[in-house]
Motif scaffolding. Structure first.
Motif, PDB file in Angstrom:
ATOM      1  N   GLN A  77     -27.519  30.013   6.049  1.00  0.00           N
ATOM      2  CA  GLN A  77     -28.316  31.191   6.386  1.00  0.00           C
ATOM      3  C   GLN A  77     -29.182  30.930   7.623  1.00  0.00           C
ATOM      4  OE1 GLN A  77     -30.409  32.982   3.101  1.00  0.00           O
ATOM      5  NE2 GLN A  77     -28.809  32.461   1.660  1.00  0.00           N
ATOM      6  N   LEU A  78     -29.801  29.764   7.684  1.00  0.00           N
ATOM      7  CA  LEU A  78     -30.648  29.455   8.831  1.00  0.00           C
ATOM      8  C   LEU A  78     -29.831  29.379  10.112  1.00  0.00           C
ATOM      9  CD1 LEU A  78     -32.965  26.722   7.273  1.00  0.00           C
ATOM     10  CD2 LEU A  78     -33.565  29.076   7.811  1.00  0.00           C
ATOM     11  N   GLU A  79     -28.661  28.767  10.052  1.00  0.00           N
ATOM     12  CA  GLU A  79     -27.814  28.662  11.241  1.00  0.00           C
ATOM     13  C   GLU A  79     -27.348  30.032  11.705  1.00  0.00           C
ATOM     14  OE1 GLU A  79     -25.731  24.275  10.838  1.00  0.00           O
ATOM     15  OE2 GLU A  79     -24.793  25.992   9.871  1.00  0.00           O
ATOM     16  N   GLN A  80     -27.194  30.928  10.765  1.00  0.00           N
ATOM     17  CA  GLN A  80     -26.697  32.252  11.128  1.00  0.00           C
ATOM     18  C   GLN A  80     -27.723  33.053  11.910  1.00  0.00           C
ATOM     19  OE1 GLN A  80     -24.685  34.279   7.995  1.00  0.00           O
ATOM     20  NE2 GLN A  80     -25.074  36.302   8.814  1.00  0.00           N
ATOM     21  N   ASP A  81     -28.990  32.895  11.576  1.00  0.00           N
ATOM     22  CA  ASP A  81     -29.965  33.795  12.188  1.00  0.00           C
ATOM     23  C   ASP A  81     -30.967  33.125  13.107  1.00  0.00           C
ATOM     24  OD1 ASP A  81     -30.624  36.763  11.947  1.00  0.00           O
ATOM     25  OD2 ASP A  81     -32.595  35.844  11.808  1.00  0.00           O
ATOM     26  N   LEU A  82     -31.221  31.849  12.918  1.00  0.00           N
ATOM     27  CA  LEU A  82     -32.214  31.187  13.747  1.00  0.00           C
ATOM     28  C   LEU A  82     -31.547  30.431  14.886  1.00  0.00           C
ATOM     29  CD1 LEU A  82     -34.625  29.638  11.096  1.00  0.00           C
ATOM     30  CD2 LEU A  82     -34.756  31.855  12.192  1.00  0.00           C
ATOM     31  N   ALA A  83     -32.352  30.035  15.829  1.00  0.00           N
ATOM     32  CA  ALA A  83     -31.843  29.156  16.877  1.00  0.00           C
ATOM     33  C   ALA A  83     -31.367  27.853  16.234  1.00  0.00           C
ATOM     34  CB  ALA A  83     -32.936  28.872  17.901  1.00  0.00           C
ATOM     35  N   ASP A  84     -30.342  27.257  16.840  1.00  0.00           N
ATOM     36  CA  ASP A  84     -29.762  26.050  16.269  1.00  0.00           C
ATOM     37  C   ASP A  84     -30.758  24.901  16.261  1.00  0.00           C
ATOM     38  OD1 ASP A  84     -27.331  25.031  15.113  1.00  0.00           O
ATOM     39  OD2 ASP A  84     -27.211  23.697  16.830  1.00  0.00           O
ATOM     40  N   THR A  85     -31.741  24.965  17.171  1.00  0.00           N
ATOM     41  CA  THR A  85     -32.757  23.914  17.227  1.00  0.00           C
ATOM     42  C   THR A  85     -34.105  24.395  16.696  1.00  0.00           C
ATOM     43  OG1 THR A  85     -33.219  24.535  19.532  1.00  0.00           O
ATOM     44  CG2 THR A  85     -31.655  22.738  19.159  1.00  0.00           C
ATOM     45  N   HIS A  86     -34.118  25.478  15.952  1.00  0.00           N
ATOM     46  CA  HIS A  86     -35.357  25.910  15.303  1.00  0.00           C
ATOM     47  C   HIS A  86     -35.795  24.822  14.327  1.00  0.00           C
ATOM     48  CE1 HIS A  86     -38.072  28.087  12.631  1.00  0.00           C
ATOM     49  NE2 HIS A  86     -38.166  29.015  13.551  1.00  0.00           N
ATOM     50  N   PRO A  87     -37.089  24.519  14.238  1.00  0.00           N
ATOM     51  CA  PRO A  87     -37.549  23.444  13.348  1.00  0.00           C
ATOM     52  C   PRO A  87     -37.054  23.581  11.919  1.00  0.00           C
ATOM     53  CG  PRO A  87     -39.339  24.125  14.789  1.00  0.00           C
ATOM     54  CD  PRO A  87     -38.209  25.079  15.048  1.00  0.00           C
ATOM     55  N   THR A 108     -34.296  24.987  10.858  1.00  0.00           N
ATOM     56  CA  THR A 108     -32.873  24.645  10.838  1.00  0.00           C
ATOM     57  C   THR A 108     -32.683  23.144  10.910  1.00  0.00           C
ATOM     58  OG1 THR A 108     -32.458  26.713  12.037  1.00  0.00           O
ATOM     59  CG2 THR A 108     -30.647  25.145  11.900  1.00  0.00           C
ATOM     60  N   LEU A 109     -33.432  22.487  11.795  1.00  0.00           N
ATOM     61  CA  LEU A 109     -33.312  21.038  11.951  1.00  0.00           C
ATOM     62  C   LEU A 109     -33.729  20.307  10.681  1.00  0.00           C
ATOM     63  CD1 LEU A 109     -34.695  20.595  15.584  1.00  0.00           C
ATOM     64  CD2 LEU A 109     -32.318  20.525  14.842  1.00  0.00           C
ATOM     65  N   VAL A 110     -34.819  20.766  10.064  1.00  0.00           N
ATOM     66  CA  VAL A 110     -35.286  20.129   8.828  1.00  0.00           C
ATOM     67  C   VAL A 110     -34.220  20.230   7.750  1.00  0.00           C
ATOM     68  CG1 VAL A 110     -36.909  20.371   6.928  1.00  0.00           C
ATOM     69  CG2 VAL A 110     -37.743  20.365   9.256  1.00  0.00           C
ATOM     70  N   THR A 111     -33.682  21.425   7.579  1.00  0.00           N
ATOM     71  CA  THR A 111     -32.696  21.631   6.515  1.00  0.00           C
ATOM     72  C   THR A 111     -31.416  20.859   6.798  1.00  0.00           C
ATOM     73  OG1 THR A 111     -33.620  23.843   6.195  1.00  0.00           O
ATOM     74  CG2 THR A 111     -31.509  23.393   5.163  1.00  0.00           C
ATOM     75  N   ARG A 112     -30.996  20.826   8.058  1.00  0.00           N
ATOM     76  CA  ARG A 112     -29.800  20.060   8.411  1.00  0.00           C
ATOM     77  C   ARG A 112     -30.035  18.567   8.146  1.00  0.00           C
ATOM     78  NH1 ARG A 112     -29.094  21.817  13.526  1.00  0.00           N
ATOM     79  NH2 ARG A 112     -27.932  23.626  12.815  1.00  0.00           N
ATOM     80  N   ASN A 113     -31.226  18.102   8.456  1.00  0.00           N
ATOM     81  CA  ASN A 113     -31.574  16.704   8.195  1.00  0.00           C
ATOM     82  C   ASN A 113     -31.568  16.412   6.700  1.00  0.00           C
ATOM     83  OD1 ASN A 113     -32.507  14.099   9.088  1.00  0.00           O
ATOM     84  ND2 ASN A 113     -34.525  14.643   8.326  1.00  0.00           N
ATOM     85  N   ASN A 114     -32.125  17.338   5.912  1.00  0.00           N
ATOM     86  CA  ASN A 114     -32.135  17.160   4.463  1.00  0.00           C
ATOM     87  C   ASN A 114     -30.721  17.082   3.902  1.00  0.00           C
ATOM     88  OD1 ASN A 114     -34.887  17.355   4.681  1.00  0.00           O
ATOM     89  ND2 ASN A 114     -35.044  19.386   3.745  1.00  0.00           N
ATOM     90  N   LEU A 115     -29.842  17.965   4.406  1.00  0.00           N
ATOM     91  CA  LEU A 115     -28.468  17.966   3.919  1.00  0.00           C
ATOM     92  C   LEU A 115     -27.756  16.670   4.297  1.00  0.00           C
ATOM     93  CD1 LEU A 115     -26.094  19.400   2.578  1.00  0.00           C
ATOM     94  CD2 LEU A 115     -25.615  20.528   4.749  1.00  0.00           C
ATOM     95  N   ALA A 116     -28.018  16.169   5.493  1.00  0.00           N
ATOM     96  CA  ALA A 116     -27.396  14.909   5.911  1.00  0.00           C
ATOM     97  C   ALA A 116     -27.811  13.769   4.991  1.00  0.00           C
ATOM     98  CB  ALA A 116     -27.763  14.596   7.355  1.00  0.00           C
TER      99      ALA A 116
END
Length: 871
Positions: A672-682, A684-692
């Motif tokens: 959801q975050l990737e769909q609507d926010l900038a790819d480098t929005h904080p 989005t980055l936090v959630t991507r980091n958490n998933l990693a």
């Protein structure tokens, strides 16, 4: 009371500290998780597309593009026809013929696909609207009554079930908008067109589209202009000259040809000579604009003579969003519907607009709009007042009035935003300003901060022009805009604006005026989001003392500030101050705020975060589950704050070792975050980091490490080398390298991260301790016991002092130090430490917990080694 999610830090073992993405994410979320009924989901599986299903426009002329068509075919079918998740992308100047090429490809290979769907992709909202249209085509009985979000969800489900389709994403403005679809839809082909040449993720195949060769351009012009399949030699010669003068731009060729076809008495040469004599009215524009400006000038004069209403309609269209403009907006009271239809037909004949197949909407090329706006004269410029009036008529009812009014505001929001973005200085009317304010508030309530920014910017420009930069109204708008910037992750704009507003309010209103205190709180939040906790806490403490003195300790504003200060303490790692402060917020009698008041819900959320930091899962997880359930009930399933709670719960599950529940929740939130926010929005980055980190905990290094590498690169670029979030990403990647036994890279990254954290965050910050712990483990894994042991002894002493004797990170560090002693053959110190760690793990985690089993095995090995030495 708002908080922003923190980056998570991986521990050396499965237990250990991980920061939680906590707080209200004030962002635009359009890709909502929709729970569809079982029978509807079954229909997505069972409904088949009728042969030849598509929403394609008729095929256009596409001469001289055989090389590009062959490249597209290879890019899409080079892997033996398998799905292409990274859409081959054709990019180039507006008017160069990108859409025409994609359309021609679709028609040429139509028989190879079970379905072809054209998607207007200049924004996430437009993509969803186009997908919603697919549901209406395939499952009209249900979709006609469903919401747009439900239709979009159904279309996504259908595409996941059925192979062999082609999706064409036309006019992509931001490559990151395609991420949710390229990742989730892998049973067909994707194709994209864009004016963007850069920013495409690897390994996206891209091809720049230039102008066609001169001979093909001349043939294309003749095909448009000459009512004959075979032009004469003179016509072809004149077409060569005119095509060169038009820069071989396909859109210019098409529009010139449309004019000539409508005016057969005008020869190609006469048109060229008349065109050359025109003043270049768009001299400051790009080359394409200058070319179109010359063509448009001549066409416009003819339109004035033939159909003045067509000119008015065209000028109106110039100020709206380019696609899907409802005809209802153009239906001016007192205008004969037949006259409007004739005007639209004339504009279509001259290729100035395109009419949708259903006749309900029209579109205009962005380049034509640019020229229309550039050449518009008068105050207000031609067509702008008509566009304002059209939107004012359509949006007379408040979006809060009923569901139908809200849907109308949502449908027309792109046109309202387009009007705001194109606002000339000093030309905005009171009616337009009123629309912008209502629209911005509506978007704010929905959590769509990014979309509200241009509306607030337009209102601010009006306010500064008409009432002055230091007027209270202007300051109020500036404050709203600063909040929108912060929620959209644009701290470079938010912080200076917050500082300006606070300074002016302190000077004009006084130090303790409610608006001044609100500005102080907002600036503190912005500092906190930027990782500047020292300044944030100082401001929070100052504002809280003033609020409590003026309003009392139980006023909602005081409670909000108290909660904000507590979250800053949590980020600082100061739990002794954070937990009592948060508990004092929640201790208020229910009649003060109510159990489901946002302050209370956020307070419980953040208290659970502190419990997680201390490793108290038995109190944290039930609290998070309760908060999520209440937010779903009060705010709805897809509200951004509900989304944050879902992410926090996923993080808690991960901390507790329940990866089966954690990973799917994180993946849904990230999509959801990737769909609507900038790819480098904080966020989005936090959630991507958490998933990693979750992937790594699950042993999925193939997904975890590339994702971590991408997160670090994005953090460094977007946030800076020493931002706390960047430091966490660097720490996590070092941990990943360590798990790959890449000790050299791991140690290098840990040493870099540790040195920066000591400088930026301090010697005993939880992130600093985590990196020191990680570096010790890297030394241990590399067999460098000489450096591992003293570092572990330092870290353990700090953990015991800062976190307590039984915190999970303390326990992990204790048994790792025992392992280091064991590695040095210092069994005299290793065995008692293993025994202590085992007893504590059994008491806290249970006898069968994986960590308990690991320590038991190490202890047995140490005892055996001791026994062997004694023999």
């Amino acid at each position: 009371m708002t908080t922003d999610p923190l980056p998570r830090e991986t521990s050396i073992e499965a237990s250990g500290h991980r920061s939680v993405a906590a707080g209200i994410i004030g962002t635009a979320i359009t890709g909502d998780v929709i729970q569809l009924p079982t029978e509807v989901l079954n229909a997505a599986r069972d409904v088949e597309a009728p042969p030849g299903t598509s929403n394609l426009a008729p095929d256009g002329l596409c001469l001289g593009r055989e090389d590009e068509l062959a490249w597209l075919r290879r890019a899409l079918t080079g892997s033996r026809g398998t799905a292409i998740t990274q859409a081959p992308t054709v990019h180039g100047l507006g008017g160069i013929g990108k859409s025409t090429l994609a359309l021609h490809y679709a028609h040429r290979y139509r028989s190879d696909y079970v379905l072809i769907w054209w998607i207007t992709a200049d924004s996430p909202v437009r993509i969803e609207q186009s997908l919603a249209g697919l549901a209406l085509r395939l499952f009209p009985a249900w979709a006609g009554k469903a919401s747009e979000q439900e239709r979009t969800a159904w279309a996504m489900a259908w595409l996941q079930w059925h192979p062999g389709w082609l999706l064409i994403f036309d006019n992509v403005e931001d490559p990151r908008d395609l991420a949710p679809y390229s990742g989730a839809l892998n049973s067909g082909h994707h194709l994209a067109t864009s004016r963007r040449a850069t920013g495409w993720p690897r390994p996206t195949p891209t091809r720049a589209l230039g102008t066609p060769p001169p001979d093909e351009a001349a043939k294309l012009l003749c095909a448009y202009a000459v009512d004959s399949t075979t032009p004469t030699a003179r016509q072809l010669l004149d077409a060569h000259v005119l095509a060169a003068q038009l820069g071989y731009l396909p859109l210019a060729l098409e529009q010139a040809g449309a004019y000539l076809l409508q005016n057969p008495t005008v020869s190609i040469d006469a048109y060229r000579r008349g065109l050359a004599a025109k003043l270049d009215k768009a001299a400051d524009g790009i080359d394409a604009e200058r070319t179109i400006a010359r063509i448009w000038t001549q066409t416009f004069r003819t339109l004035i003579e033939r159909n003045p209403l067509a000119v008015t309609v065209l000028c109106t269209l110039g100020w709206l969003a380019p696609d899907s403009i409802p005809l209802t907006l153009l239906d001016v009271p007192g205008t004969d519907p037949d006259d409007l239809a004739e005007a639209l037909g004339t504009l279509s004949a001259y290729s100035m607009i395109s009419i949708a197949p259903d006749g309900a909407s029209v579109s205009v090329h962005r380049l034509v709009q640019a020229v229309l706006r550039h050449n518009a004269t008068g105050r207000p410029p031609a067509g702008r007042r008509e566009a304002e009036h059209a939107l004012t008529r359509a949006l007379q009812t408040s979006p809060k009035a009923n569901a139908e009014a809200q849907r109308e505001w949502d449908r027309l929001m792109p046109h309202l935003i387009a009007l705001a973005v194109s606002s000339p200085p000093g030309n905005e009317s009171d009616k337009a300003r009123s629309l912008y304010i209502t629209a911005a508030w509506h978007l704010d309530e929905q959590g769509h901060a990014m979309r509200a920014v241009p509306l607030y910017e337009a209102v601010l420009a009006w306010s500064e022009h008409f009432v002055g930069s230091s007027h209270p109204t202007t300051l109020g708008v500036q404050n709203k805009l600063a909040i929108a910037y912060r929620k959209a992750g644009d701290l470079a704009q938010a912080i200076p604006l917050c500082e300006t507003v606070l300074s002016l309010r302190e000077r004009i209103l006084g130090d303790t005026h409610p608006d001044t205190l609100a500005s102080r709180n907002e600036l503190a939040l912005s500092y906190q989001n930027a990782g500047d906790l020292e300044r944030a806490i100082l401001l929070f403490e100052t504002a809280l003392a003033q609020k409590e003195r003026i309003l009392g300790g139980t006023h909602v504003d005081s409670l909000t500030l108290r909660g904000n200060l507590a979250t800053a303490y949590i980020e600082l790692g100061d739990y002794t101050r954070a937990i009592p402060l948060m508990e004092s917020v929640l201790a208020q009698p229910e009649q003060v705020l109510g159990e489901t008041h946002p302050v209370m819900l956020t307070g419980r959320n953040n208290l659970s975060r502190a419990y997680l930091e201390l490793g108290d899962y038995t109190r944290a997880i039930p609290l998070l589950e309760s908060v999520l359930a209440q937010r779903e009930q009060v705010l709805g399933e897809t509200h951004p704050t509900t989304l944050t709670s879902r992410n926090n719960l996923a993080t808690a599950y991960q901390d507790a070792g329940d990866l089966e529940r954690a990973i799917p929740l994180m993946e849904a939130v990230l999509a959801q975050l990737e769909q609507d926010l900038a790819d480098t929005h904080p966020d989005t980055l936090v959630t991507r980091n958490n998933l990693a980190t979750a992937y790594l905990d699950a042993g999925d290094l193939e997904r975890g490490i590339p994702l971590m590498e991408a997160v670090l690169a994005q953090c460094e670029q977007a946030l800076g080398e020493t931002h706390p979030q960047t430091l966490t990403a660097r720490h996590n990647l070092a941990t990943a390298y360590q798990k790959l036994k890449n000790h050299t890279q791991a140690i290098c990254l840990f040493e870099t991260a540790l040195a920066q954290q000591e400088q930026v965050l301090g010697n005993t910050h939880h992130a600093t301790l985590s990196s020191r712990d990680g570096l010790a483990m890297a030394y241990l894994s590399a067999g460098d016991f000489e450096r591992a042991v003293p570092l572990y002894e330092t870290v353990l002493a700090q953990y015991e002092q800062v976190l307590g004797d039984t915190h999970p990170r303390t326990l992990t560090c204790r048994h790792n130090l025992a392992a280091a002693y064991f590695g040095e053959d210092d069994l005299e110190r290793a065995i008692p430490l293993f025994e202590t760690a085992l007893a504590q793990h059994k008491r806290i985690f249970g006898d069968a917990h994986p960590h308990t089993e690991v320590i038991r095995g190490l202890l047995n090995s140490a005892r055996k080694a001791e026994s062997d030495l004694m023999e």
